[in-house]
Design a protein around this motif. Sequence first.
Motif, PDB file in Angstrom:
ATOM      1  N   GLY A  90       0.816  -1.211   0.000  1.00 14.56           N
ATOM      2  CA  GLY A  90       0.000   0.000   0.000  1.00 14.56           C
ATOM      3  C   GLY A  90       0.846   1.256   0.000  1.00 14.56           C
ATOM      4  N   VAL A 284      -3.551  -4.156   0.708  1.00 11.38           N
ATOM      5  CA  VAL A 284      -3.830  -4.091  -0.727  1.00 11.38           C
ATOM      6  C   VAL A 284      -4.335  -5.455  -1.203  1.00 11.38           C
ATOM      7  N   HIS A 315       0.954  -8.045   0.262  1.00 13.47           N
ATOM      8  CA  HIS A 315      -0.413  -7.767  -0.152  1.00 13.47           C
ATOM      9  C   HIS A 315      -1.104  -9.088  -0.463  1.00 13.47           C
TER      10      HIS A 315
END
Length: 320
Positions: A90, A284, A315
Amino acid sequence: MTTCSDTLTAPAPGTTAADAADVAPRILGLLLPYHRTTEPGPCEPGAHPEQLRQIRRFTDAGLPVLFTLPGFPCKSPNPAKVLGHLPDEGERLSLAFLDRLCARIGEIYAPGARMLICSDGHIFGDLIDVPDAHIDAYGDGLRALIRDEGLRHLETFDMRHVHGDADYDTKRALVTEAYAPSLDSLRALVRGDEETARLYRGITRFLVEDTAGFTGTRSALQRECRSRAYGVIARSRAWGDLIADCHPHSVRLSIHPQRPGAAKFGIRLLESADAWATPWHTAVLREAGGAARLVHRADAEKLGRLVLRDGRPSHFEAPR
């Protein structure tokens, strides 16, 4: 002491007032698609006179435009929302986006732009129950990302630049005493200004979500978080005013939604249906088509597999 230097000089050779008047709306136009706001408004530079004025201070002088962005404080302490206390995909994507935005400005305005990431974790870390050591590690991780990814338009500023070698508790107290609004004035704003009330509700929601180990009732937790929310907002404003003192001519950005015409320009970092979503409160999720979306870790785990980067959780990736 603080590291503060922000001066404007005479226009560079070849720069005219007509050039500056022409390029400032074009620069602002590059930001408008990413405006973080809770109120619909005209998507045109003229609806943001304060930002045009701030940008023109630089373009009139033929200098690189300086953006200041308070944010990137630390990861949420709630493990259901984030992957850990260090920056991950992110932050990597968000910093790369901000760097590209500055690079695009350089394509239409030769002096270009730079952005100062003003990490605000230390100013309220004790109120959100995040240790200073974790905040330092997060800040070090941001600097490593900027260096390793070659993000040459970005720089960082945090509490380590303020008040010399004093400990963080002392630094927090000094900055708060010098800049924070009184609680009475803040309460009056929450009662009378919808933008401040919206911020207060948003911060309260984050605090409730992030509080672990509370043994009282839900209503007691709500009361306790409402009280802490006033402190977080007061200290955040103190940090913002300190940055404004250090860089009085900067273009002031915010990760919080801002209405059109406000003194700060709210900016999105990644696509999200939630106008309040940030990389430090989410993880994410890479969707099947490749798009990155910010969602709580607990939700991302249901939709995708965990991906590691350099041996650390980065992520989630949905099945293709």
